[in-house]
Design a protein around this motif. Structure first.
Motif, mmCIF file in Angstrom:
data_model
loop_
_atom_site.group_PDB
_atom_site.id
_atom_site.type_symbol
_atom_site.label_atom_id
_atom_site.label_comp_id
_atom_site.label_asym_id
_atom_site.label_seq_id
_atom_site.Cartn_x
_atom_site.Cartn_y
_atom_site.Cartn_z
ATOM 1 N N ASN A 349 -141.473 -102.904 84.412
ATOM 2 C CA ASN A 349 -142.226 -103.393 83.232
ATOM 3 C C ASN A 349 -143.738 -103.304 83.424
ATOM 4 O OD1 ASN A 349 -139.783 -104.116 81.980
ATOM 5 N ND2 ASN A 349 -139.769 -106.075 83.077
ATOM 6 N N ASP A 350 -144.167 -102.242 84.082
ATOM 7 C CA ASP A 350 -145.606 -102.100 84.346
ATOM 8 C C ASP A 350 -146.024 -100.670 84.021
ATOM 9 O OD1 ASP A 350 -148.121 -102.774 85.086
ATOM 10 O OD2 ASP A 350 -147.607 -103.460 87.093
ATOM 11 N N SER A 351 -147.332 -100.472 83.942
ATOM 12 C CA SER A 351 -147.844 -99.126 83.670
ATOM 13 C C SER A 351 -147.761 -98.271 84.928
ATOM 14 C CB SER A 351 -149.301 -99.217 83.180
ATOM 15 O OG SER A 351 -150.078 -99.881 84.155
#
Length: 579
Positions: A349-351
């Motif tokens: 859930n991160d870039s």
């Protein structure tokens, strides 16, 4: 039912002990059921004879009953001692399985979960398992025998009265099931709340030096008080439910005695029941109520144990994200050629952290990563020992994809020295030997000499047996760092990762440690994450990384001549030292 099925598998190693325990429970229950029948037989046949016959019979009756209760004594002894030992062994097996599973879980699990909560699952959640494992089957088995046996014997005395008794018992059972459902959720909430208390405690005590240095004891007290009071509220809810449960069942037990007395009196008046039979009936009511009492009192332990087991399952059924691939093989005699091929990576859930990175490091060469925080330097290093897996691309060692290499052999060939050194509670010698658990004393001493820590250790009263304190609190940063370096010397890996290993040290300590690191890096493939650029001047290649990816690469002199980012960082540090 699924939870219970999973619980039952832990009985398998102790099935002989379990069946002997159940046999003893069966014998003890049969003896309890036999006494009213013996009394009934004596009052109808033996005690109606002459006084001399009664006295002669008493010897036989007395000896028989004593033998019967001696057998019961040994059965009860086995149930109480070995039955509990079986439960304790099962608890120990679960605790070991949970700890072993913690060792397998990936870094991503530890990124998301608190140490205090994990400790709570390992210790307090399994505390009630012994009672559940032992008393669960035994109580249900004994209770089933006594309740069914009592009903049969009661029906033999008077069927209508027994049917009335059954009706009240069924109402009591429905009431108990309803309350049990409520208790299940409350006890599960208890477990979560005490885990939060443990988490808060662990967090505060681990950071006690920071707490006291900021004089924030009151803040920590308030935070702990909040968790503590939430747990108290949850406990209060459980006691309210337990109170209504026990009080309700106590009412139904009184109702059973009332039904027996009133219906018994009615049937005596009708001439279908003798007064002596009512007395025997009352004795069996006591035997019938006893297992109900046991089940009622066991309900709390059962729900606590079951909720603890559910939280245990939450962990052991969590699959590690990093596993050996099917057909993975050990890495044998690695040279240390490393390649990052089109590597991309993002945290959950991160870039994107890394995007299409290509790096090649020849065996025995040193490469350094420099740049601002958040550029992905540490992530690049964490991907090599597979603390995390690449999202795209591949990393190879000697041309082999690291995912096709067994984790144990992969990590055995990589040594890591970090900025934040972790020392285990124990002696200096034990901490150095962590790099090679079967190392001889001479090997430990040689590793310490290579790390320039031997003379300091020998200056201590207890030498290598000196206790380092929790996380090495009795030692300075430089001393801890050199012990960590000695640990890696002892491991003797072909690949080395130095993650800002000197950035937190003073200049004098850095000089000592830099010499040790240079000795350690000799003839090894070395990856350095550098904060102080003066420490990487001799690197074979320096790669400058920021949030946009790789910006520059080359030797120290080449990058200075570029007059780009590296030159800017270097001059800033040089000017800072000049000031």
């Amino acid at each position: 039912m699924q939870t219970l099925k999973k619980f039952i598998r832990f009985y398998k190693p102790y099935k002989k002990l379990f069946f002997v325990d159940m046999l003893c429970a069966l014998i003890a229950s049969a003896i309890d059921l036999a006494f009213p029948q013996i009394l009934n037989l004596l009052t109808k046949d033996v005690f109606t004879g002459s006084s001399s016959q009664i006295i002669r019979s008493l010897w036989i009756i007395g000896i028989g009953l004593i033998l019967m209760y001696i057998v019961r004594y040994f059965c009860q002894y086995f149930i109480t001692s070995w039955g509990h030992i079986m439960g304790a062994r099962m608890e120990s097996d679960m605790r070991q399985e949970l700890f072993d599973h913690y060792q397998k879980l990936s870094f991503s699990y530890y990124d998301k979960n608190n140490t205090g909560e994990m400790m709570s699952k390992l210790i307090s959640d399994l505390f009630d398992i012994t009672e559940l494992a032992h008393h669960g089957p035994e109580n249900f088995f004994i209770s089933a025998i006594k309740i069914i046996g009592s009903f049969i014997l009661l029906a033999m005395i008077n069927v209508p009265m027994t049917l009335i008794l059954l009706a009240v018992t069924l109402i009591m059972g429905v009431f108990s099931l309803f309350k049990n459902r409520k208790m299940r959720s409350v006890f599960f909430d208890n477990r979560k709340k005490i885990a939060n208390v443990n988490s808060r405690l662990q967090d505060s005590l681990s950071g006690i030096r920071v707490v006291q240095s900021f004089a924030n004891e009151e803040i920590e007290k308030d935070k702990f008080c909040e968790s503590n009071l939430k747990f108290l509220d949850s406990k209060k809810d459980s006691y309210f439910i337990m109170g209504s449960f026990h009080a309700g069942n106590s009412f139904f037990q009184g109702l059973l005695y009332t039904v027996v007395l009133v219906s018994g009196g009615f049937f005596i008046a009708k001439g279908t029941l003798r007064a002596a039979d009512l007395a025997i009936y009352a004795l069996y009511i006591g035997i019938f109520l006893n297992p109900l009492d046991v089940l009622i009192n066991f309900t709390e332990a059962f729900q606590k144990g079951l909720s603890g087991f559910r939280r245990f399952l939450d962990v052991v059924e969590t699959k590690p994200e990093i596993l050996d691939r099917k057909g993975a093989k050990p890495l044998v005699n690695p040279r240390g050629d490393i390649s990052y091929n089109n590597v991309s990576f993002r945290y959950e859930n991160d870039s994107e952290v890394l995007d299409n990175v290509n790096i090649s490091i020849k065996a025995g060469k040193t490469i350094a990563f420099v740049g601002p925080s958040g550029g992905g330097k540490t992530t690049l290093c964490s991907l090599l020992p597979r603390f995390y897996d690449v999202t795209e691309g591949q990393i190879t060692i000697d041309g082999k994809d690291i995912r096709d290499i067994t984790l144990k052999s992969l990590r055995n060939c990589i040594g890591i020295v970090q900025q934040d050194v972790y020392l285990f509670a124990g002696s200096i010698g034990e901490n150095i030997a962590y790099g090679k658990p079967d190392a001889s004393e001479q090997e430990i001493i040689q590793a310490a000499k290579n790390a320039n820590i031997h003379d300091f250790v020998m200056s201590l009263e207890d030498g290598y047996d000196t206790y380092v304190g929790e996380r090495g609190t009795r030692l300075s940063g430089g001393q801890k760092q050199r012990i960590a370096i000695a640990r890696v010397f002892l491991k003797n890996p072909p690949i080395l990762i130095l993650d800002e290993a000197t950035s937190a040290l003073d200049n004098e300590s850095e000089r000592h440690i830099q010499a040790s690191l240079e000795h350690l890096a000799k003839n090894r493939t070395t990856i350095v994450i550098a904060h102080r650029l003066s420490t990487i001047r001799n690197a074979d290649e320096i790669i400058v990384i920021n949030q946009s990816g790789i910006q520059e690469r080359g030797t120290h002199d080449e990058l200075l001549n570029l007059n780009g980012l590296y030159s800017k960082y270097y001059n800033m540090q040089f000017e800072g030292l000049g000031d």
